[in-house]
Design a protein around this motif. Structure first.
Motif, PDB file in Angstrom:
ATOM      1  N   ALA A 104      47.667   7.654 -41.729  1.00  0.00           N
ATOM      2  CA  ALA A 104      46.359   8.550 -41.160  1.00  0.00           C
ATOM      3  C   ALA A 104      45.672   7.306 -40.403  1.00  0.00           C
ATOM      4  CB  ALA A 104      45.531   8.901 -42.418  1.00  0.00           C
ATOM      5  N   PHE A 105      45.713   6.077 -40.869  1.00  0.00           N
ATOM      6  CA  PHE A 105      44.813   5.089 -39.986  1.00  0.00           C
ATOM      7  C   PHE A 105      45.621   4.728 -38.823  1.00  0.00           C
ATOM      8  CE2 PHE A 105      44.476   0.665 -38.893  1.00  0.00           C
ATOM      9  CZ  PHE A 105      43.201   0.569 -38.545  1.00  0.00           C
ATOM     10  N   ASP A 106      46.917   4.800 -38.793  1.00  0.00           N
ATOM     11  CA  ASP A 106      47.656   4.422 -37.503  1.00  0.00           C
ATOM     12  C   ASP A 106      47.560   5.632 -36.654  1.00  0.00           C
ATOM     13  OD1 ASP A 106      48.350   2.103 -38.583  1.00  0.00           O
ATOM     14  OD2 ASP A 106      50.513   2.757 -39.233  1.00  0.00           O
ATOM     15  N   TYR A 107      47.639   6.799 -37.018  1.00  0.00           N
ATOM     16  CA  TYR A 107      47.293   7.775 -36.406  1.00  0.00           C
ATOM     17  C   TYR A 107      45.841   7.932 -35.582  1.00  0.00           C
ATOM     18  CZ  TYR A 107      46.456  12.635 -34.474  1.00  0.00           C
ATOM     19  OH  TYR A 107      46.156  13.523 -33.538  1.00  0.00           O
ATOM     20  N   THR A 108      45.054   7.711 -36.482  1.00  0.00           N
ATOM     21  CA  THR A 108      43.574   7.755 -35.803  1.00  0.00           C
ATOM     22  C   THR A 108      43.298   6.782 -34.638  1.00  0.00           C
ATOM     23  OG1 THR A 108      42.550   8.527 -37.835  1.00  0.00           O
ATOM     24  CG2 THR A 108      41.190   7.397 -36.398  1.00  0.00           C
ATOM     25  N   ARG A 109      43.999   5.390 -35.052  1.00  0.00           N
ATOM     26  CA  ARG A 109      43.807   4.313 -34.155  1.00  0.00           C
ATOM     27  C   ARG A 109      44.424   4.468 -32.600  1.00  0.00           C
ATOM     28  NH1 ARG A 109      44.274  -2.173 -35.994  1.00  0.00           N
ATOM     29  NH2 ARG A 109      42.295  -2.475 -34.600  1.00  0.00           N
ATOM     30  N   SER A 110      45.567   5.504 -32.631  1.00  0.00           N
ATOM     31  CA  SER A 110      46.018   5.658 -31.482  1.00  0.00           C
ATOM     32  C   SER A 110      45.952   7.312 -31.020  1.00  0.00           C
ATOM     33  CB  SER A 110      47.543   5.667 -31.693  1.00  0.00           C
ATOM     34  OG  SER A 110      48.088   6.661 -32.417  1.00  0.00           O
ATOM     35  N   ALA A 112      44.019  10.242 -29.274  1.00  0.00           N
ATOM     36  CA  ALA A 112      43.119  10.618 -27.767  1.00  0.00           C
ATOM     37  C   ALA A 112      41.581  10.779 -28.465  1.00  0.00           C
ATOM     38  CB  ALA A 112      43.358  12.003 -27.285  1.00  0.00           C
ATOM     39  N   LEU A 113      41.367  11.282 -29.627  1.00  0.00           N
ATOM     40  CA  LEU A 113      39.937  11.306 -30.001  1.00  0.00           C
ATOM     41  C   LEU A 113      39.294   9.849 -30.273  1.00  0.00           C
ATOM     42  CD1 LEU A 113      37.382  13.151 -30.819  1.00  0.00           C
ATOM     43  CD2 LEU A 113      38.366  12.995 -33.146  1.00  0.00           C
ATOM     44  N   PHE A 160      42.763  16.302 -34.122  1.00  0.00           N
ATOM     45  CA  PHE A 160      42.614  15.125 -35.197  1.00  0.00           C
ATOM     46  C   PHE A 160      42.403  15.877 -36.742  1.00  0.00           C
ATOM     47  CE2 PHE A 160      39.425  12.356 -37.166  1.00  0.00           C
ATOM     48  CZ  PHE A 160      40.280  11.216 -37.336  1.00  0.00           C
ATOM     49  N   ALA A 161      41.561  16.844 -36.588  1.00  0.00           N
ATOM     50  CA  ALA A 161      41.297  17.543 -37.766  1.00  0.00           C
ATOM     51  C   ALA A 161      42.735  18.379 -38.387  1.00  0.00           C
ATOM     52  CB  ALA A 161      40.139  18.806 -37.811  1.00  0.00           C
ATOM     53  N   ALA A 162      43.342  18.601 -37.510  1.00  0.00           N
ATOM     54  CA  ALA A 162      44.480  19.331 -37.959  1.00  0.00           C
ATOM     55  C   ALA A 162      45.670  18.375 -38.454  1.00  0.00           C
ATOM     56  CB  ALA A 162      45.537  19.856 -36.967  1.00  0.00           C
ATOM     57  N   LEU A 175      37.046   9.235 -41.733  1.00  0.00           N
ATOM     58  CA  LEU A 175      38.402   8.830 -40.970  1.00  0.00           C
ATOM     59  C   LEU A 175      38.299   8.226 -39.680  1.00  0.00           C
ATOM     60  CD1 LEU A 175      40.194  11.867 -42.425  1.00  0.00           C
ATOM     61  CD2 LEU A 175      40.599   9.637 -42.961  1.00  0.00           C
ATOM     62  N   LEU A 176      37.466   8.725 -38.740  1.00  0.00           N
ATOM     63  CA  LEU A 176      37.380   8.380 -37.445  1.00  0.00           C
ATOM     64  C   LEU A 176      36.632   6.895 -37.185  1.00  0.00           C
ATOM     65  CD1 LEU A 176      37.687   9.115 -34.519  1.00  0.00           C
ATOM     66  CD2 LEU A 176      35.277  10.108 -34.529  1.00  0.00           C
ATOM     67  N   LEU A 177      35.920   6.616 -38.237  1.00  0.00           N
ATOM     68  CA  LEU A 177      35.321   5.162 -38.262  1.00  0.00           C
ATOM     69  C   LEU A 177      36.192   4.105 -38.937  1.00  0.00           C
ATOM     70  CD1 LEU A 177      31.590   5.962 -39.218  1.00  0.00           C
ATOM     71  CD2 LEU A 177      32.509   5.067 -37.291  1.00  0.00           C
TER      72      LEU A 177
END
Length: 192
Positions: A104-110, A112-113, A160-162, A175-177
């Motif tokens: 989840a962290f890796d996805y968030t970091r990369s 578009a959001l 992102f939510a999905a 999660l975004l932070l």
């Protein structure tokens, strides 16, 4: 209290939690933090608190008691059944949770959001060079951003939510932070 004494108390806490509640000692070691000592002998207790939920445990000699409610928090109970179950997870379940959090962290970091709003989010951290005093905190700014994007039906937020499998604004904010916290910590570390 010195670190050696805290370490010894934590060992006693792990054993007592395992014996009394079947809590995984690994979870206890990872999540519990020593807070303080209360009372006097023979009623001396050591207080530990979960680093995420703030639920507390009292350790008296070799017995533990879960503090279901704290004196300063009478509105909601601690140690829900879900939290107790989480503390009973096996090592394999804990490992799977760690892998899922890293993914989840890796996805968030990369995603578009995050990439589109990275500088905005970072600028609300006091340790970041573009921080302006008087601005909202990073959490407040991220919460407002999630609200604005949600109202606008932003496709980046929807993706992102999905991916995170939640529509909860507080959870999405957290999660975004997460990458921001890491970037701030990395920047604060002295170069080796």
């Amino acid at each position: 209290m010195n670190p050696a004494k805290i370490s010894a108390l934590l060992d006693t806490l792990k054993a007592a939690c395992s014996r009394q509640f079947r809590f995984n000692p690994r979870r206890v070691a990872a999540n519990m933090r020593y807070v303080k000592t209360e009372g006097n002998a023979p009623n001396l207790v050591h207080i530990f608190r979960d680093s995420h939920t703030h639920s507390q445990i009292e350790l008296k000699l070799t017995m533990v008691t879960l503090r279901e409610r704290q004196a300063d928090d009478t509105h909601h109970a601690h140690w829900s059944e879900a939290e107790k179950t989480r503390y009973r997870h096996t090592d394999a379940e804990i490992d799977a949770e760690i892998v899922a959090k890293q993914a989840a962290f890796d996805y968030t970091r990369s995603c578009a959001l995050y990439q589109d709003h990275r500088e905005f989010l970072l600028s609300h951290n006091k340790s970041w060079p573009t921080y302006q005093p008087g601005n909202p905190t990073a959490r407040e700014a991220a919460r407002a951003l999630i609200g604005t994007l949600s109202a606008a039906h932003d496709p980046r937020l929807a993706d992102f939510a999905a991916q995170m499998q939640t529509d909860d604004a507080e959870e999405l904010t957290h999660l975004l932070l997460a990458p921001c916290h890491i970037e701030v910590e990395e920047r604060a570390r002295p170069a080796s």
